[in-house]
Design an enzyme around this catalytic site. Sequence first.
Site, PDB file in Angstrom:
ATOM      1  CB  SER A 145      -0.865  -0.028   1.268  1.00 46.09           C
ATOM      2  OG  SER A 145      -1.451   1.231   1.507  1.00 46.09           O
ATOM      3  CE1 TYR A 158      -5.158  -1.669   4.346  1.00 46.37           C
ATOM      4  CE2 TYR A 158      -3.892   0.326   3.939  1.00 46.37           C
ATOM      5  CZ  TYR A 158      -4.550  -0.799   3.466  1.00 46.37           C
ATOM      6  OH  TYR A 158      -4.581  -1.055   2.109  1.00 46.37           O
TER       7      TYR A 158
HETATM    8  P1  NAP Z   1     -11.701  -5.050  -1.353  1.00 44.82           P
HETATM    9  O1  NAP Z   1     -12.579  -4.897  -2.542  1.00 44.82           O
HETATM   10  O2  NAP Z   1     -12.215  -4.746  -0.003  1.00 44.82           O
HETATM   11  O3  NAP Z   1     -11.054  -6.506  -1.387  1.00 44.82           O
HETATM   12  C1  NAP Z   1     -10.424  -7.108  -0.290  1.00 44.82           C
HETATM   13  C2  NAP Z   1     -10.454  -8.602  -0.462  1.00 44.82           C
HETATM   14  O4  NAP Z   1      -9.920  -9.243   0.713  1.00 44.82           O
HETATM   15  C3  NAP Z   1     -11.902  -9.114  -0.598  1.00 44.82           C
HETATM   16  O5  NAP Z   1     -11.920 -10.189  -1.490  1.00 44.82           O
HETATM   17  C4  NAP Z   1     -12.187  -9.574   0.809  1.00 44.82           C
HETATM   18  O6  NAP Z   1     -13.222 -10.517   0.912  1.00 44.82           O
HETATM   19  C5  NAP Z   1     -10.854 -10.198   1.174  1.00 44.82           C
HETATM   20  N1  NAP Z   1     -10.783 -10.446   2.600  1.00 44.82           N
HETATM   21  C6  NAP Z   1     -10.950  -9.549   3.585  1.00 44.82           C
HETATM   22  N2  NAP Z   1     -10.888 -10.164   4.785  1.00 44.82           N
HETATM   23  C7  NAP Z   1     -10.690 -11.492   4.531  1.00 44.82           C
HETATM   24  C8  NAP Z   1     -10.576 -12.636   5.362  1.00 44.82           C
HETATM   25  N3  NAP Z   1     -10.664 -12.560   6.683  1.00 44.82           N
HETATM   26  N4  NAP Z   1     -10.371 -13.833   4.770  1.00 44.82           N
HETATM   27  C9  NAP Z   1     -10.328 -13.933   3.428  1.00 44.82           C
HETATM   28  N5  NAP Z   1     -10.440 -12.883   2.587  1.00 44.82           N
HETATM   29  C10 NAP Z   1     -10.627 -11.666   3.147  1.00 44.82           C
HETATM   30  O7  NAP Z   1     -10.478  -4.094  -1.530  1.00 44.82           O
HETATM   31  P2  NAP Z   1      -9.317  -3.969  -2.608  1.00 44.82           P
HETATM   32  O8  NAP Z   1      -9.056  -2.534  -2.758  1.00 44.82           O
HETATM   33  O9  NAP Z   1      -9.570  -4.792  -3.836  1.00 44.82           O
HETATM   34  O10 NAP Z   1      -8.126  -4.585  -1.761  1.00 44.82           O
HETATM   35  C11 NAP Z   1      -7.270  -5.605  -2.201  1.00 44.82           C
HETATM   36  C12 NAP Z   1      -5.911  -5.428  -1.548  1.00 44.82           C
HETATM   37  O11 NAP Z   1      -5.337  -4.218  -2.012  1.00 44.82           O
HETATM   38  C13 NAP Z   1      -5.965  -5.312  -0.017  1.00 44.82           C
HETATM   39  O12 NAP Z   1      -4.844  -5.959   0.539  1.00 44.82           O
HETATM   40  C14 NAP Z   1      -5.863  -3.807   0.201  1.00 44.82           C
HETATM   41  O13 NAP Z   1      -5.340  -3.484   1.452  1.00 44.82           O
HETATM   42  C15 NAP Z   1      -4.920  -3.441  -0.926  1.00 44.82           C
HETATM   43  N6  NAP Z   1      -4.907  -2.021  -1.298  1.00 44.82           N
HETATM   44  C16 NAP Z   1      -6.011  -1.422  -1.818  1.00 44.82           C
HETATM   45  C17 NAP Z   1      -5.929  -0.080  -2.172  1.00 44.82           C
HETATM   46  C18 NAP Z   1      -7.073   0.664  -2.766  1.00 44.82           C
HETATM   47  O14 NAP Z   1      -6.937   1.876  -2.970  1.00 44.82           O
HETATM   48  N7  NAP Z   1      -8.201   0.045  -3.061  1.00 44.82           N
HETATM   49  C19 NAP Z   1      -4.751   0.613  -2.000  1.00 44.82           C
HETATM   50  C20 NAP Z   1      -3.653  -0.021  -1.464  1.00 44.82           C
HETATM   51  C21 NAP Z   1      -3.752  -1.355  -1.134  1.00 44.82           C
HETATM   52  P3  NAP Z   1     -14.713 -10.020   1.293  1.00 44.82           P
HETATM   53  O15 NAP Z   1     -15.265  -9.368   0.071  1.00 44.82           O
HETATM   54  O16 NAP Z   1     -15.386 -11.307   1.672  1.00 44.82           O
HETATM   55  O17 NAP Z   1     -14.582  -9.073   2.445  1.00 44.82           O
END
Ligand code: NAP
Length: 253
Positions: A145, A158
């Site tokens: 991140s 986080y």
């Molecule tokens: P998201 O749509 O919230 O996706 C997160 C994923 O992680 C979902 O599939 C979620 O499943 C899964 N997850 C959460 N808790 C879990 C658990 N206990 N066991 C198994 N799976 C779990 O967000 P995203 O933005 O695509 O995030 C993906 C990654 O990118 C994350 O690591 C996030 O921190 C990172 N990231 C995102 C951004 C951004 O701007 N969006 C920026 C930097 C980093 P559920 O749908 O069932 O909750």
Amino acid sequence: MILDAFNLQGKVAMVTGCNTGLGQSMALALAEAGCKVVGVNRSSPIETLEKMNAAEHDFLDLRADLVTQDDIPQLIEKTLAHFGQIDILINNAGIIRREDAVDFSEQDWDDVMNVNSKSLFFLSQVVAKQFIKQGKGGKIINIASMLSFQGGIRVPSYTASKSAVMGLTKAMANEWAKYNINVNAIAPGYMATNNTAALQADEARNASILERIPAERWGTPEDIAGPCVFLASEAANYINGYTLAVDGGWLAR
Ligand code: NAP
């Protein structure tokens, strides 16, 4: 031919948290590049399943709640029983909890550290053991991140967890490079997904975020698909322990 180095035909890739957002985009991109994909989700990844089936991609749908490490051993066992091997791991599952640091709860600390850092490490450990056993190397890509580099506001667990992701990426790379295992990370910038829904909805924060991004837009899930395929491919064989920002220039400011 240089493009052959990006071809992932016949590889098996595990992607955690691929029911939506960045994980779904990376899972689909890896499948398009030739991978058989193992999706690890805590509930049925309905939309991803539909897209995988529509494109006739080979997809194994596994269930695990990564807030504990209990389900990790069966993930590798089921993958091997179904596909016979594993070549790529994308540690994407992640959560965020927002609260002032003075009021931040132990539960919000533990849950975030568990999903974002501890499960990432122990899943990498079982997969690396299998890579070593197979003797053909492998690729691990961790999703870091901007808060691997910066402190953030109201998200202390986080920031701690994602700073740990960048550190662990180097630590694992150092120990496993000799087995031809490449451990790298992608640090997404501000991407329009569920994870950032609260920020996008906050007019003032949204405007201040956009004002700082040289590309003048939020990232999309598709923006990390290419970098993911690249780091998962032979084209990245001499890249070890690096965290690649995919951020529209955010860190360059
Ligand atoms: P998201 O749509 O919230 O996706 C997160 C994923 O992680 C979902 O599939 C979620 O499943 C899964 N997850 C959460 N808790 C879990 C658990 N206990 N066991 C198994 N799976 C779990 O967000 P995203 O933005 O695509 O995030 C993906 C990654 O990118 C994350 O690591 C996030 O921190 C990172 N990231 C995102 C951004 C951004 O701007 N969006 C920026 C930097 C980093 P559920 O749908 O069932 O909750």
